[in-house]
Design a protein around this motif. Structure first.
Motif, mmCIF file in Angstrom:
data_model
loop_
_atom_site.group_PDB
_atom_site.id
_atom_site.type_symbol
_atom_site.label_atom_id
_atom_site.label_comp_id
_atom_site.label_asym_id
_atom_site.label_seq_id
_atom_site.Cartn_x
_atom_site.Cartn_y
_atom_site.Cartn_z
ATOM 1 N N GLY A 91 0.972 -1.280 -0.023
ATOM 2 C CA GLY A 91 -0.151 0.057 -0.171
ATOM 3 C C GLY A 91 0.705 1.357 0.066
ATOM 4 O O GLY A 91 0.677 2.351 -0.620
ATOM 5 N N LYS A 92 1.920 1.339 0.708
ATOM 6 C CA LYS A 92 2.723 2.286 0.750
ATOM 7 C C LYS A 92 3.484 2.586 -0.664
ATOM 8 O O LYS A 92 3.605 3.836 -0.936
ATOM 9 C CB LYS A 92 3.679 2.307 1.933
ATOM 10 N N THR B 152 1.095 4.452 -3.055
ATOM 11 C CA THR B 152 1.062 5.590 -2.515
ATOM 12 C C THR B 152 1.899 6.445 -3.132
ATOM 13 O O THR B 152 2.061 7.414 -3.882
ATOM 14 C CB THR B 152 1.120 5.947 -0.987
ATOM 15 N N GLU C 103 -1.260 3.997 2.961
ATOM 16 C CA GLU C 103 -1.667 2.974 1.861
ATOM 17 C C GLU C 103 -2.736 3.209 0.906
ATOM 18 O O GLU C 103 -3.579 3.953 1.165
ATOM 19 C CB GLU C 103 -2.117 1.718 2.835
#
Lengths: 589, 420
Positions: free
Chosen positions: A254-255, A258, A403
């Motif tokens: 998720g990070k 992003t 995320e």
């Protein structure tokens, strides 16, 4: 107390270690890091660099901590004046022969030699600069060699010879002329090299690095007329965190998404999607070959280092390779056809970027078979390391990022796609689908533990496909691959399906992964991907709804005409430049 | 020539080196027949009792080497004869091969029997290619007469000898580099452990001996009267082959009893310094040897005395005599150039150290050096000798370090240059 435990002291601290331990490992066990460059925990001992010299009471000479086995009652001193003088002296000798170009070096702030200099508070040696004046070798799409930085530690030679069984790099010349190079100094791609990049992972300095393509991406991102789209390989999400000080195997999907969005990619997609697509094609191809008497055993073709190996070293085995493109290749083709049509984009305006754990993928993307109408399906390939660079440029702290989800529709991947990053993962994903397609029944248990495994080695298993047994083999590391080929060619084994990944542990241990990747970290990443698979609701490729849609809307069915055109490829023998055959047969003067 | 002896070289000129029959006629292979009736350890004990130290340069207790080699349990073992003789100024092994090839082969067969090997390899330096036909023919004759091959002399012992030529690298005289070269690889020393005795040539337990060491074995086994032990000094009995060269009237190979002085060797055996010149220095043991000043000429030629005098303890047996016509710095530069050329390049201290010391010596020769240069030269010479991977780097600076001690004046700073 066990008989084969050895008791010694290191800097007066008592240590107990098993017999056969080396001083450097014994010191490590109590938290002392003895300075070293050539020593690598996953490699055999070289004892070349002589940084790890220590004093042992009663010994006239200093001893190399990496090569000396401990003995009962040994007293080791790692910080005496004699040791300090020798270590600083050796460091100065290395520095004088190292082009100190730190600010512009790919390994700045991530360099074993720089770390030693920091540790010894050493900037410039007392000695004149005697570093090589050779030009960096930018002679292939994957790996740059900079002889001016080489410290002759031999790690690359070891990994290439002992793990990959290739020996593309070796020592030549002697004394000050001793250097690491390819046969006859040829460009890497014209030698036995398969561009797997394992050498770039073990190089302690910036002598072997990936070809940096971050500027290509930045250029594209700055161009308002382009649609810059990125796909991320399954194994990147469990390795990227390493470069940001996270635990080995940390899952950062998720990070990472992003970060990619913040970097400016218009769409962020998941290669797990095309991994599922690969399974549909490859699984169907396997069943087709079995039913219709095709060339068996069929061997996977996802790993570009492996494909290079086949083309260069075993062209006679090419008919065994699955014609299915790798997930990267399939994704690129889908992006510039199906998705471009859907979005109404001209494929020429799309910049297709992929983030891969791999240096050989950079080469794969340049293959003429992987493009059409004057464009390539993948324009720029970044390694995990280069993605980390982009994130750093952007000033992002990966750990603190929120995320996000991959974009739809090419952003959904199953657990089967996720485990593509592990050795045995492609096999397991294919078996999940092949079983259900072949038997028409639901798999009672999704995990095929028999094909899962560790870094290195070869695994064999017989899988029951509802009455039909399927003999399979899985190998990682090209030395093991060579052994599997030998078994097949000699008729010793009667496999039907083989999965091979060029790098130790599979893609999670790929040549484009963060510096510092070692077997312990590989193991953590393998675990992380299996955990990810287990946590997903969707774990079979053929159940991926986006996969179903793409077949309904575009490809019709696996192995369809269109699928063949876009999702399958061809291979060709690539002779090496140096061919000794005429000499061997005595026909050449 | 009253000071020379004839023990190892006892057969020189006594038989036709090309003919096995001629060797047998003077009693050749009597020692082998005797050895085949002895236990391997018993043979090793004869060597130990006579205090024989290896003649290649490292001076390892030879009886111990053989008994250790015998103790290694392995289905196959090998004996290697180190005939690389690469130390500049050393040519005693060449004379032993040329004048008495069969004694060497006999010694090698006894070695094979003693340590339980099934193959022996002679690794001969490339420059001795003219001796290849002689040795090959000697091996063939021995095979024909049953001294080599299956069931030697009906003893049940089978053993073969193979001849290999080096390609000219000095470092291949180092045991593990020799093994690499023998196997067809680049001649680079291996990391130790494993030691050669456990894992040497072709990954077999290997017992490496110098030509002279092996040639010494047959006469020693037959020496029931204790002649060998009566030679030399009580501490250091026996005889030694030496090669004397340089600015002497009568250079050559001599067999001397241990304990003879360097002065006697130079003035009595080698005829003294060439007319009208003064002895300036003596280098002992080849290019890797230390330099002796004229004040040290009365040092007895024994391991112990030489060591006590801070000289190379015998080493290869080379004695290079240099008179005042050669400058000491010039001499050191040539020596340095040699090691710079011959370093294998594997380990940092030797690869880089030889280069830097060569550059520093060039400055000294030009008279442009500073105090700092001298300090650096000594510092890196010491690092090389303490941190190198093999004996080459370890001893490459012996000459320099001993010269700095014995001839400090040649390193003096030329003030006018330093000030400017």
């Amino acid at each position: 107390m066990s008989e084969n435990m050895i008791h010694l002291t290191i800097n007066h601290m008592p240590v107990e270690v098993p017999a056969g331990t080396r001083i450097i490992e014994a010191a490590h066990s109590i938290g002392i890091d003895i300075p070293h460059l050539c020593y690598h925990p996953d490699q055999s001992i070289k004892a070349h660099c002589r940084m790890c010299m220590v004093e042992v009471t009663g010994q006239r000479k200093l001893l190399a901590a990496c090569s000396t086995l401990v003995w009962e009652g040994m007293e080791v001193i790692t910080d005496s004046k004699r040791v300090y003088d020798a270590q600083v002296g050796v460091l100065d000798l290395i520095l004088a022969d190292h082009h100190q170009d730190c600010l512009a070096c790919a390994r700045n702030n991530n360099c074993d030699l720089q770390n030693l200099c920091r540790r010894f508070n050493r900037l410039k040696p007392d000695l004149p600069d005697v570093s090589s004046k050779e030009r960096p070798r930018l002679d292939n799409p994957s790996i740059v060699r900079d002889p001016t930085k080489c410290v002759k530690c031999g790690r690359c030679v070891k990994v290439c010879t002992e793990v990959q069984g290739i020996g593309a790099l070796s020592f030549t010349g002697r004394s000050a002329a001793c250097k690491v190079t390819t046969a006859f100094d040829l460009p890497m791609n014209e030698t036995d090299c398969v561009l797997c990049g394992q050498c770039t992972l073990v190089c302690p300095v910036g002598a072997l690095t990936e070809v940096d393509h971050t500027s290509h991406v930045r250029h594209a991102l700055h161009d308002p007329t382009k649609h810059v789209v990125v796909q991320v390989a399954p194994s990147v999400r469990v390795a990227l965190g390493d470069d940001f000080g996270m635990e080995p195997g940390a899952l950062v999907t998720g990070k990472m998404v992003t970060a990619l969005k913040m970097i400016g990619f218009e769409k962020v997609f998941d290669t797990n999607f095309s991994a599922d697509l690969t399974i549909m094609e490859e699984g169907s191809e396997l069943l087709d070959r079995i039913k219709n008497g095709g060339c068996l055993p069929m061997i996977t073709s996802c790993s570009p280092g492996w494909v290079n190996f086949m083309e260069k070293h075993h062209p006679e085995m090419i008919p065994h390779l699955s014609t299915a493109k790798s997930p990267q290749g399939m994704f690129g083709a889908v992006l510039k056809t199906y998705y471009a049509q859907r979005m109404g984009w001209d494929p020429k305006d799309i910049v297709s970027v992929s983030v891969m754990p791999c240096t050989a993928k950079k080469f794969e993307a340049t293959r003429p078979e992987l493009g059409r109408n004057g464009y390539q399906d993948v324009d720029v390939v970044l390694t995990t390391r280069e993605l980390a660079k982009l994130i750093r440029y952007e000033g992002l702290d990966l750990k603190r990022l929120p995320e996000s989800e991959f974009d739809a529709p090419l952003g959904t991947g199953s657990g089967a796609g996720a485990i593509f990053g592990n050795t045995g993962g492609v096999m397991e994903a294919a078996l999940r689908t092949a079983y259900e397609l072949y038997t028409g029944k639901e798999l009672p248990r999704l995990e095929f533990e028999a094909v899962r495994g560790e870094v290195g080695g070869i695994r064999e298993a017989t899988i029951d496909l509802g009455g039909t047994s399927l003999k399979v083999a899985v190998a990682n590391g090209l030395k093991n691959a060579e052994e599997v080929i030998r078994r097949v060619e000699s008729g010793e084994a009667d496999y039907l399906f083989i999965e091979i990944m060029a790098c130790p542990g599979g893609c999670i241990g790929g040549g484009g992964q963060p510096i510092g990747t070692n077997n312990a970290k590989r193991q953590a990443r393998i675990k992380a991907l299996y955990a990810l698979d287990k946590s997903l609701p969707l774990r079979k490729s053929h159940e991926n709804p986006d996969i179903k849609t793409i077949y309904e809307e575009f490809f019709d069915h696996p192995l369809s005409h269109k699928a063949h055109e876009l999702l399958h490829t061809t291979y060709a023998a690539r002779p090496k430049r140096y061919d000794f055959t005429p000499y061997l047969h005595g026909t050449q003067k | 020539m009253g000071k020379t002896v004839s023990f190892i070289s006892r057969n020189f000129g006594r038989y036709n080196p090309a003919s096995l029959a001629s060797y047998e006629y003077i009693g050749g292979f009597t020692a082998l027949r005797k050895a085949l009736g002895m236990d391997g350890l018993e043979i090793a004990k004869v060597l130990s009792d006579n205090g024989v130290q290896g003649r290649g340069g490292a001076a390892y207790d030879m009886g111990r080497k053989w008994s250790q080699a015998r103790a290694v349990e392995a289905p196959h073992k090998c004996v290697v004869c180190n005939a690389d003789e690469g130390e500049p100024g050393t040519f005693k092994d060449r004379e032993l091969i040329r004048n008495d090839p069969f004694q060497l082969l006999e010694g090698m067969i006894i070695a094979g029997w003693s340590v339980g090997a099934d193959n022996g390899y002679i690794y001969m330096r490339g420059e001795y290619s003219h001796l290849r036909p002689l040795l090959l023919s000697a091996i063939r004759q021995c095979e024909e007469k049953g001294y080599l091959g299956d069931n030697i002399l009906g003893s049940g012992f089978s053993y073969r000898i193979h001849l290999y030529s080096g390609a000219g690298a000095y470092v291949c005289g180092e045991g593990s580099a020799l093994c690499e070269s023998l196997e067809g690889h680049s001649g680079r020393p291996r990391m130790k452990p494993p030691f050669i005795k456990q894992c040497g040539a072709f990954h077999l337990p290997t017992c490496v001996n110098n030509v002279e060491s092996l040639s010494l074995v047959p006469p020693l086994l037959l020496d029931t009267q204790g002649f060998y032990k009566s030679q030399g000094t009580p501490d250091c009995p026996g005889t030694k082959m030496i090669s004397v060269c340089g600015n002497v009237k009568n250079p050559g190979v001599f067999e001397v009893p241990f304990g003879i002085t360097i002065r006697e060797i130079i003035y009595d055996l080698a005829g003294g310094i060439e007319d009208g010149h003064q002895l300036q220095l003596v280098q002992l043991g080849g290019a890797s040897g230390r330099l002796a000043s004229p004040a040290q000429l009365d040092t007895p030629y024994t391991y112990k005395d030489m060591k006590a005098a801070d000289l190379t303890a015998i080493g290869s047996g080379a004695i290079l005599v240099v008179d005042e016509r050669t400058s000491i710095i010039g001499f050191l530069r040539i020596t340095q150039q040699f090691f710079f050329h011959e370093s294998c390049g594997q380990c940092t201290p030797c690869r880089e150290g030889n280069l830097h010391i060569r550059m520093l010596l060039d400055k000294v020769a030009a008279g442009t050096h500073t105090e700092q240069d001298i300090r650096l030269m000594e510092k890196y010479a010491r690092i090389m000798s303490t941190a190198s991977m093999c004996g080459l780097g370890e001893t490459a600076q012996s000459a320099l370090l001993s010269a700095m001690k014995r001839f400090p004046e040649v390193f003096a700073i030329k003030k006018e240059v330093a000030v400017r």
